[in-house]
Design a protein around this motif. Structure first.
Motif, PDB file in Angstrom:
ATOM      1  N   VAL A 136      -7.094  46.293  -9.023  1.00  0.00           N
ATOM      2  CA  VAL A 136      -7.489  44.886  -8.836  1.00  0.00           C
ATOM      3  C   VAL A 136      -6.300  44.059  -8.384  1.00  0.00           C
ATOM      4  O   VAL A 136      -6.412  43.249  -7.454  1.00  0.00           O
ATOM      5  N   THR A 137      -5.161  44.257  -9.021  1.00  0.00           N
ATOM      6  CA  THR A 137      -3.959  43.504  -8.641  1.00  0.00           C
ATOM      7  C   THR A 137      -3.595  43.782  -7.192  1.00  0.00           C
ATOM      8  O   THR A 137      -3.232  42.861  -6.447  1.00  0.00           O
ATOM      9  N   GLY A 138      -3.706  45.034  -6.759  1.00  0.00           N
ATOM     10  CA  GLY A 138      -3.437  45.380  -5.368  1.00  0.00           C
ATOM     11  C   GLY A 138      -4.390  44.690  -4.404  1.00  0.00           C
ATOM     12  O   GLY A 138      -3.993  44.254  -3.331  1.00  0.00           O
ATOM     13  N   LYS A 139      -5.633  44.580  -4.788  1.00  0.00           N
ATOM     14  CA  LYS A 139      -6.627  43.904  -3.954  1.00  0.00           C
ATOM     15  C   LYS A 139      -6.359  42.406  -3.868  1.00  0.00           C
ATOM     16  O   LYS A 139      -6.710  41.765  -2.892  1.00  0.00           O
ATOM     17  N   LEU A 140      -5.715  41.863  -4.896  1.00  0.00           N
ATOM     18  CA  LEU A 140      -5.371  40.441  -4.892  1.00  0.00           C
ATOM     19  C   LEU A 140      -4.138  40.163  -4.026  1.00  0.00           C
ATOM     20  O   LEU A 140      -3.778  39.016  -3.826  1.00  0.00           O
ATOM     21  N   GLY A 141      -3.491  41.237  -3.557  1.00  0.00           N
ATOM     22  CA  GLY A 141      -2.353  41.074  -2.660  1.00  0.00           C
ATOM     23  C   GLY A 141      -1.045  40.832  -3.362  1.00  0.00           C
ATOM     24  O   GLY A 141      -0.168  40.168  -2.840  1.00  0.00           O
ATOM     25  N   ARG A 142      -0.895  41.365  -4.552  1.00  0.00           N
ATOM     26  CA  ARG A 142       0.357  41.179  -5.301  1.00  0.00           C
ATOM     27  C   ARG A 142       1.202  42.403  -5.196  1.00  0.00           C
ATOM     28  O   ARG A 142       0.851  43.459  -5.015  1.00  0.00           O
ATOM     29  N   LEU A 192      -7.212  50.542 -13.391  1.00  0.00           N
ATOM     30  CA  LEU A 192      -8.075  49.421 -13.006  1.00  0.00           C
ATOM     31  C   LEU A 192      -7.243  48.172 -12.732  1.00  0.00           C
ATOM     32  O   LEU A 192      -7.440  47.489 -11.725  1.00  0.00           O
ATOM     33  N   ILE A 193      -6.300  47.874 -13.609  1.00  0.00           N
ATOM     34  CA  ILE A 193      -5.444  46.697 -13.439  1.00  0.00           C
ATOM     35  C   ILE A 193      -4.683  46.786 -12.124  1.00  0.00           C
ATOM     36  O   ILE A 193      -4.622  45.826 -11.351  1.00  0.00           O
ATOM     37  N   ASP A 194      -4.099  47.961 -11.842  1.00  0.00           N
ATOM     38  CA  ASP A 194      -3.334  48.146 -10.608  1.00  0.00           C
ATOM     39  C   ASP A 194      -4.220  48.021  -9.369  1.00  0.00           C
ATOM     40  O   ASP A 194      -3.820  47.433  -8.368  1.00  0.00           O
TER      41      ASP A 194
END
Length: 74
Positions: free
Chosen positions: A68-74, A64-66
């Motif tokens: 969401v973080t991917g969707k944030l563009g990080r 889940l963390i990965d």
């Protein structure tokens, strides 16, 4: 439900810009749920100004963390 916590140490004018930025983030990730646990992520936004704005993502599992973080563009 996605939880967003904001910790801003900024002037009122800058807070408005930062609030708009965080609302954009919420729109990008609010529909993401962990496929295994059904949970939403928790995002903590901190910063003194819009250039210093950072986000910390936590959740029920690393997947889940990965996601969401991917969707944030990080």
């Amino acid at each position: 439900m996605l939880k967003l916590e904001c910790k801003f140490n900024a002037k009122d004018q800058e807070k408005a810009v930062m609030k708009a930025a965080t609302e954009g983030i919420v729109k990008r990730v609010r529909s993401i749920r962990c496929p295994e646990h059904g949970e939403h992520a928790k995002i903590v936004a901190t910063g003194r100004n819009s250039k210093d704005l950072s986000f910390r993502v936590s959740g029920c599992c690393q997947h889940l963390i990965d996601t969401v973080t991917g969707k944030l563009g990080r």
